[in-house]
Design a protein around this motif. Structure first.
Motif, PDB file in Angstrom:
ATOM      1  N   GLY A 252     -27.484 -91.461  -9.532  1.00 31.77           N
ATOM      2  CA  GLY A 252     -26.487 -91.063  -8.541  1.00 31.77           C
ATOM      3  C   GLY A 252     -26.846 -89.806  -7.774  1.00 31.77           C
ATOM      4  N   SER A 253     -27.899 -89.100  -8.201  1.00 30.65           N
ATOM      5  CA  SER A 253     -28.332 -87.893  -7.494  1.00 30.65           C
ATOM      6  C   SER A 253     -29.187 -88.209  -6.277  1.00 30.65           C
ATOM      7  CB  SER A 253     -29.129 -86.994  -8.442  1.00 30.65           C
ATOM      8  OG  SER A 253     -28.362 -86.625  -9.575  1.00 30.65           O
ATOM      9  N   LEU A 254     -29.561 -89.472  -6.101  1.00 33.38           N
ATOM     10  CA  LEU A 254     -30.491 -89.851  -5.044  1.00 33.38           C
ATOM     11  C   LEU A 254     -29.724 -90.125  -3.755  1.00 33.38           C
ATOM     12  CD1 LEU A 254     -32.812 -92.187  -7.161  1.00 33.38           C
ATOM     13  CD2 LEU A 254     -33.056 -89.740  -6.689  1.00 33.38           C
ATOM     14  N   ARG A 255     -29.481 -89.068  -2.996  1.00 36.76           N
ATOM     15  CA  ARG A 255     -28.681 -89.176  -1.772  1.00 36.76           C
ATOM     16  C   ARG A 255     -29.411 -89.898  -0.644  1.00 36.76           C
ATOM     17  NH1 ARG A 255     -25.922 -87.106  -5.300  1.00 36.76           N
ATOM     18  NH2 ARG A 255     -24.305 -85.517  -5.015  1.00 36.76           N
ATOM     19  N   SER A 256     -30.756 -89.973  -0.704  1.00 31.74           N
ATOM     20  CA  SER A 256     -31.527 -90.633   0.352  1.00 31.74           C
ATOM     21  C   SER A 256     -31.833 -92.088   0.015  1.00 31.74           C
ATOM     22  CB  SER A 256     -32.849 -89.890   0.591  1.00 31.74           C
ATOM     23  OG  SER A 256     -32.615 -88.576   1.047  1.00 31.74           O
ATOM     24  N   LEU A 257     -31.401 -92.546  -1.132  1.00 26.82           N
ATOM     25  CA  LEU A 257     -31.743 -93.892  -1.588  1.00 26.82           C
ATOM     26  C   LEU A 257     -31.077 -94.953  -0.714  1.00 26.82           C
ATOM     27  CD1 LEU A 257     -33.392 -95.142  -3.946  1.00 26.82           C
ATOM     28  CD2 LEU A 257     -31.226 -95.404  -5.172  1.00 26.82           C
ATOM     29  N   LEU A 258     -31.907 -95.839  -0.135  1.00 31.07           N
ATOM     30  CA  LEU A 258     -31.410 -96.955   0.673  1.00 31.07           C
ATOM     31  C   LEU A 258     -31.384 -98.254  -0.123  1.00 31.07           C
ATOM     32  CD1 LEU A 258     -33.362 -96.214   3.985  1.00 31.07           C
ATOM     33  CD2 LEU A 258     -30.895 -95.997   3.668  1.00 31.07           C
ATOM     34  N   TRP A 259     -32.411 -98.467  -0.958  1.00 29.20           N
ATOM     35  CA  TRP A 259     -32.523 -99.680  -1.769  1.00 29.20           C
ATOM     36  C   TRP A 259     -32.562 -99.315  -3.250  1.00 29.20           C
ATOM     37  CZ3 TRP A 259     -35.265 -99.497   2.858  1.00 29.20           C
ATOM     38  CH2 TRP A 259     -35.085-100.573   3.740  1.00 29.20           C
ATOM     39  N   LEU A 260     -31.760-100.005  -4.042  1.00 24.77           N
ATOM     40  CA  LEU A 260     -31.845 -99.932  -5.495  1.00 24.77           C
ATOM     41  C   LEU A 260     -31.879-101.360  -6.013  1.00 24.77           C
ATOM     42  CD1 LEU A 260     -31.913 -98.386  -8.138  1.00 24.77           C
ATOM     43  CD2 LEU A 260     -29.406 -98.330  -8.119  1.00 24.77           C
ATOM     44  N   MET A 261     -33.049-101.770  -6.497  1.00 25.64           N
ATOM     45  CA  MET A 261     -33.281-103.148  -6.909  1.00 25.64           C
ATOM     46  C   MET A 261     -33.582-103.183  -8.404  1.00 25.64           C
ATOM     47  SD  MET A 261     -33.109-104.188  -3.747  1.00 25.64           S
ATOM     48  CE  MET A 261     -33.660-105.867  -3.719  1.00 25.64           C
ATOM     49  N   LEU A 262     -32.605-103.629  -9.184  1.00 22.55           N
ATOM     50  CA  LEU A 262     -32.751-103.682 -10.642  1.00 22.55           C
ATOM     51  C   LEU A 262     -32.492-105.083 -11.174  1.00 22.55           C
ATOM     52  CD1 LEU A 262     -30.824-100.386 -11.570  1.00 22.55           C
ATOM     53  CD2 LEU A 262     -33.259-100.663 -11.097  1.00 22.55           C
ATOM     54  N   ALA A 263     -32.571-106.082 -10.333  1.00 18.40           N
ATOM     55  CA  ALA A 263     -32.219-107.441 -10.712  1.00 18.40           C
ATOM     56  C   ALA A 263     -33.191-108.023 -11.736  1.00 18.40           C
ATOM     57  CB  ALA A 263     -32.182-108.337  -9.474  1.00 18.40           C
ATOM     58  N   ASN A 264     -32.700-109.010 -12.478  1.00 15.63           N
ATOM     59  CA  ASN A 264     -33.511-109.793 -13.406  1.00 15.63           C
ATOM     60  C   ASN A 264     -34.209-108.926 -14.452  1.00 15.63           C
ATOM     61  OD1 ASN A 264     -33.416-111.451 -10.692  1.00 15.63           O
ATOM     62  ND2 ASN A 264     -33.779-112.927 -12.335  1.00 15.63           N
ATOM     63  N   ASN A 265     -33.403-108.149 -15.134  1.00 14.79           N
ATOM     64  CA  ASN A 265     -33.823-107.421 -16.323  1.00 14.79           C
ATOM     65  C   ASN A 265     -32.846-107.755 -17.446  1.00 14.79           C
ATOM     66  OD1 ASN A 265     -36.195-105.468 -15.789  1.00 14.79           O
ATOM     67  ND2 ASN A 265     -34.927-105.200 -13.965  1.00 14.79           N
ATOM     68  N   SER A 266     -32.754-106.908 -18.424  1.00 14.03           N
ATOM     69  CA  SER A 266     -31.795-107.097 -19.519  1.00 14.03           C
ATOM     70  C   SER A 266     -30.947-105.844 -19.684  1.00 14.03           C
ATOM     71  CB  SER A 266     -32.531-107.427 -20.827  1.00 14.03           C
ATOM     72  OG  SER A 266     -33.250-108.636 -20.709  1.00 14.03           O
ATOM     73  N   LEU A 267     -30.559-105.256 -18.577  1.00 13.39           N
ATOM     74  CA  LEU A 267     -29.760-104.033 -18.597  1.00 13.39           C
ATOM     75  C   LEU A 267     -28.365-104.325 -19.128  1.00 13.39           C
ATOM     76  CD1 LEU A 267     -30.857-102.597 -15.142  1.00 13.39           C
ATOM     77  CD2 LEU A 267     -31.652-101.871 -17.396  1.00 13.39           C
ATOM     78  N   THR A 268     -27.823-103.395 -19.883  1.00 14.76           N
ATOM     79  CA  THR A 268     -26.502-103.558 -20.483  1.00 14.76           C
ATOM     80  C   THR A 268     -25.625-102.362 -20.126  1.00 14.76           C
ATOM     81  OG1 THR A 268     -27.287-102.519 -22.528  1.00 14.76           O
ATOM     82  CG2 THR A 268     -27.402-104.931 -22.400  1.00 14.76           C
ATOM     83  N   GLY A 269     -24.419-102.383 -20.654  1.00 15.19           N
ATOM     84  CA  GLY A 269     -23.496-101.276 -20.400  1.00 15.19           C
ATOM     85  C   GLY A 269     -22.786-101.424 -19.067  1.00 15.19           C
ATOM     86  N   GLU A 270     -22.044-100.396 -18.698  1.00 14.33           N
ATOM     87  CA  GLU A 270     -21.260-100.425 -17.470  1.00 14.33           C
ATOM     88  C   GLU A 270     -22.069 -99.897 -16.289  1.00 14.33           C
ATOM     89  OE1 GLU A 270     -17.596 -98.374 -18.005  1.00 14.33           O
ATOM     90  OE2 GLU A 270     -16.873 -99.734 -19.567  1.00 14.33           O
ATOM     91  N   ILE A 271     -21.670-100.305 -15.111  1.00 16.85           N
ATOM     92  CA  ILE A 271     -22.251 -99.742 -13.892  1.00 16.85           C
ATOM     93  C   ILE A 271     -21.750 -98.311 -13.760  1.00 16.85           C
ATOM     94  CG2 ILE A 271     -22.379 -99.924 -11.381  1.00 16.85           C
ATOM     95  CD1 ILE A 271     -21.855-102.917 -11.669  1.00 16.85           C
ATOM     96  N   PRO A 272     -22.638 -97.339 -13.723  1.00 17.71           N
ATOM     97  CA  PRO A 272     -22.162 -95.946 -13.681  1.00 17.71           C
ATOM     98  C   PRO A 272     -21.466 -95.634 -12.358  1.00 17.71           C
ATOM     99  CG  PRO A 272     -24.555 -96.030 -13.422  1.00 17.71           C
ATOM    100  CD  PRO A 272     -24.107 -97.419 -13.763  1.00 17.71           C
ATOM    101  N   GLY A 273     -20.307 -95.014 -12.461  1.00 15.30           N
ATOM    102  CA  GLY A 273     -19.583 -94.626 -11.253  1.00 15.30           C
ATOM    103  C   GLY A 273     -20.343 -93.637 -10.406  1.00 15.30           C
ATOM    104  N   GLU A 274     -21.318 -92.936 -11.027  1.00 12.71           N
ATOM    105  CA  GLU A 274     -22.123 -91.960 -10.289  1.00 12.71           C
ATOM    106  C   GLU A 274     -22.921 -92.594  -9.159  1.00 12.71           C
ATOM    107  OE1 GLU A 274     -21.281 -90.114 -14.262  1.00 12.71           O
ATOM    108  OE2 GLU A 274     -21.808 -92.113 -13.495  1.00 12.71           O
TER     109      GLU A 274
END
Length: 603
Positions: A252-274
């Motif tokens: 969430g600190s990445l203010r310049s981030l345009l793309w965040l691509m994390l698809a097709n992994n095995s990530l768990t937990g909640e989507i961080p509100g950050e």
């Protein structure tokens, strides 16, 4: 882009004053024109030109500043005489069948800024002489099938701004190569390899990094929280790996981030509100993981103000683009449907570069609807892709804030409750919320989404009266409301909704149409009266079918009986003659067989 054909090997010999020649994106064949070295720029990319590159093509007085032979069928070794072109700034040989060593003589061309050698068959030895090209900014050695460990020499290219090594079947060597020490680099693409183990936390030392592409590998373990220190990062693509645990809130600190691509992994937990602090984040793809919990209301704040990032890109120098950039563009605009699907059918390298530059600088290349205005405008518009997870709860009404998003994909989750009416405030082109547990009435406000092309509400628990104002969505090309069995009403007989087949409405027994037969074989029919008991009368249609079959059956049986009686009692002459002839034929055939075996004589 044209479709010119024919050969070019001698065509331009008489053009003595020609300085710039661009023949790209055609269908030229044959050998290359060998007089190109007297030009300033020459491009024959994306054709069907083949053969060897003669050493004589590179004369002692070579004037070339730009040479683009990419995406053809050249083969053999690259002549070392290419070093005669002392003014060369960009050399693009991508997408051919060049083999053998990379010429060490390239290291003497001090003006070289872009060296694109990807998608060939070069040997894996990288000449040391290339390290002395102080102006070299872009090095593309993708798809050469180098294999094994990452060559250690790459950690010494301190002058580079872009290093593309995708598709080389590397398995190891990220740490030993020292590649993380390239502090000047802004783009690192290691996708489509076989790297394994944990993601290197040392990449966070590459403070100038803007594009980190590590997709399609076999990385395991968690996402390093240190990646949140890459404050200039604009694209982080870690999709199609084996990553586990939760998404670090530090992203969430990445203010310049345009793309965040994390698809097709095995990530768990909640989507961080950050993530809601990523004010430039327009393209978010978290599909096909094991994320759980609710849709955080803070997530609706992503992409709320990407202007600062776009303005920074407009001030930056344009980097040399190659065919690998097209591959990245296609992956980051990972949509099989509008508004991005059309790109794949027209994507030459030049068009790809134009699309890429427009996106990075915030200029839209398709029109979107603007709230409160009947006029559509060219605007950069993003997507939110959360499908294929285990998300639950209600979608918050804050989703109406996402004014820079045209694609919303929430399918294959466990969202429930009513769909917020605020969704009708978005400039949506695609809305897919299928395979969830949404209930209540379908918001009539969806009928205000005038730019909507794809609407999928299927496999939910919506109820109430079917909103016929959806018929006003005149641009709708895909529509599915099937398997919402509590929806009732009449499907319009005319208008846009009448153009869809029955598959769009299956599994809704309370929904009626004068044009479509909506009985679904997978759903038992609803009986208006009591259930028929054995022996009771069936429907009128079933009775007449059975009566007809019984009539034919009885008629055939009666006819066969009469035929038998006639033959036995009367013995018609034609029957007797045929039976006697058949017995005679059987009596003769054995003699013929025996005669043949005995020497070929017949009786």
């Amino acid at each position: 882009m044209n479709n010119f054909i024919g050969r070019i090997d001698t065509y331009f010999d008489g053009c003595l004053n020609l300085m710039y020649l661009d023949l790209s994106s055609n269908k030229f064949t044959g050998n290359i024109w060998t007089g190109f070295s007297r030009l300033v720029e020459f491009s024959v990319s994306e054709n069907r030109v083949s053969g060897l590159i003669p050493a004589s093509s590179f004369s002692d007085n070579c004037n070339l500043k730009g040479l683009d032979l990419s995406v053809n069928m050249f083969h053999g070794e690259v002549p070392r005489e290419i070093s005669n072109c002392k003014k060369l700034v960009m050399l693009n040989l991508w997408g051919n069948k060049f083999s053998g060593p990379i010429p060490s003589e390239l290291g003497s061309i001090s003006t070289l800024e872009g060296l694109l050698l990807g998608n060939n068959e070069f040997s894996r030895v990288i000449p040391e002489s290339l390290l002395y090209l102080n102006n070299l900014a872009v090095l593309d050695l993708s798809y050469n099938n180098f294999g094994g460990r990452l060559q250690e020499i790459f950690g010494r290219f301190r002058q580079l701004k872009s290093l593309v090594l995708q598709g080389n079947s590397y398995i190891d060597g990220l740490s030993s190569s020292g590649i993380h020490k390239l502090t000047n680099i802004s783009r690192l693409d290691l996708s489509y390899n076989n790297f394994s183990g944990h993601l290197p936390a040392e990449f966070s030392e590459m403070v100038g990094l803007k594009f980190l592409i590590l997709a399609y590998n076999q990385f395991t373990g968690p996402i390093p929280p240190q990646y949140g220190d890459l404050l200039q990062l604009q694209a982080l693509d870690l999709s199609f790996n084996r990553l586990i645990r939760s998404i670090p809130p530090s992203i969430g600190s990445l203010r310049s981030l345009l793309w965040l691509m994390l698809a097709n992994n095995s990530l768990t937990g909640e989507i961080p509100g950050e993530l809601g602090n990523c004010s430039s984040l327009l393209w978010l793809n978290l599909a096909n993981n094991q994320l759980s919990g609710r849709f955080p209301p803070e997530l609706a704040n992503i992409g709320r103000n990407p202007t600062l990032t776009f303005e920074s890109n407009r001030r930056s120098n344009v980097m040399i683009a190659g065919p690998s950039d097209c591959l990245v563009t296609k992956r980051l605009l990972t949509m099989d449907y509008s508004p991005f699907g059309f790109i794949y059918t027209i994507l030459t390298r030049k068009i790809c570069k134009n699309v890429w530059d427009q996106l990075l600088q915030g200029y839209g290349f398709f029109q979107v609807c603007v709230k409160g205005s009947p006029v559509r405008k060219y605007r950069v518009s993003g997507y939110l892709q959360l499908s294929g997870n285990q998300l639950t709860g209600e979608v918050p009404s804050d989703i109406g804030k996402m004014q820079h998003f045209s694609v919303l994909h929430l399918s294959y989750n466990q969202f429930n409750g009513e769909l917020p009416v605020e969704i009708g405030n978005l400039p949506l082109v695609v809305l897919n919320i299928s395979w969830n547990k949404f209930s209540g009435q379908i918001p009539r406000e969806i009928g205000n989404l005038n730019c909507l092309l794809n609407l999928d509400l299927s496999h939910n628990n919506f109820s109430g009266i079917f909103p016929t104002n959806l018929n006003c969505l005149n641009e709708l090309s895909k529509f599915n409301i099937s398997f919402n069995p509590q929806i009732a009403g009449q499907i319009p007989n005319i208008g846009q909704l009448a153009t869809f087949e029955e598959e769009s409405y299956l599994g809704n027994p309370l929904l009626h149409s004068r044009l479509l037969k909506l009985q679904d074989p997978t759903v038992p029919p609803l009986n208006s009266g009591k259930q028929a008991l054995p022996g009771e009368e069936e429907s009128e249609d079933g009775f007449w079918w059975k009566a007809l079959l019984m009539e034919y059956g009885c008629g055939m049986a009666f006819g066969m009986v009469m035929l038998c009686i006639c033959v036995v009692k009367v013995q018609p002459k034609w029957v007797v003659n045929n039976v006697e002839g058949l017995h005679q034929l059987k009596a003769v055939r054995p003699w013929k067989k025996n005669g043949s075996r005995g020497g070929g004589r017949t009786i």
